[in-house]
Design an enzyme around this catalytic site. Sequence first.
Site, PDB file in Angstrom:
ATOM      1  N   ASP A   7       0.869  -1.166   0.000  1.00  0.00           N
ATOM      2  CA  ASP A   7       0.000   0.000   0.000  1.00  0.00           C
ATOM      3  C   ASP A   7       0.913   1.225   0.000  1.00  0.00           C
ATOM      4  OD1 ASP A   7      -2.371   1.427   0.056  1.00  0.00           O
ATOM      5  OD2 ASP A   7      -2.645   1.240   2.218  1.00  0.00           O
ATOM      6  N   ASP A   9       0.033   4.963   1.026  1.00  0.00           N
ATOM      7  CA  ASP A   9      -0.100   5.904   2.137  1.00  0.00           C
ATOM      8  C   ASP A   9      -0.051   5.175   3.476  1.00  0.00           C
ATOM      9  OD1 ASP A   9      -0.377   7.836   0.172  1.00  0.00           O
ATOM     10  OD2 ASP A   9      -2.557   7.846   0.265  1.00  0.00           O
TER      11      ASP A   9
END
Length: 195
Positions: A7, A9
């Site tokens: 991922d 963020d």
Amino acid sequence: MKLAILDRDGTLNLADEAFITTPEAWVAQPGALEAVARLNRAGWHVVVATNQPGLGGGQLDTTELNAVHAKMHRELAAAGARIEAVFYCPHRPEEGCACRKPAPGLLVQIGERYGAEPDETWVIGSCAVHLQAGAQWGAHLHLVCTGAATGLLPGQPLPPDFPSGVAVHASLSDLVDQLVPAEPLPQPLSQGTAH
């Protein structure tokens, strides 16, 4: 095939509640870029899968998103690291697409692009939806306690929105310490003896 799907963020960069819409707002997590470099050197393919509903909502456009990712790639390169591709979902939650995590569509696309099976893939992130997508696809699940997971600790029970079978790590660096054998320290040059 060793494939890590990260991922963005909270895992690679610091994150708050706002959308990252400018390169200046993208600030690397401490140690994350170096951790990616270690994965690269150990032969891992590293890609990013990220929800970017700001595109569908008009908070940013693709030119601005590309500028953010250009900064990310520059900083990775400066650390000797490389993200091979960024896959993103531009849709808002109410659009009901198949690619917005926790749906597994982005991960399936990545698996098809790389010819990787779920059991060859490590899905790594700091939020439940990234790991939920990985669980639906059948990948290895790894939570890093940064970003949205700050405050969670390895060895403690996870909140109920996390799927079962998640391995928990203090940071991306700590996870890489477990995945990648320790790199040997450089040996000092031997001193020749004078005759």
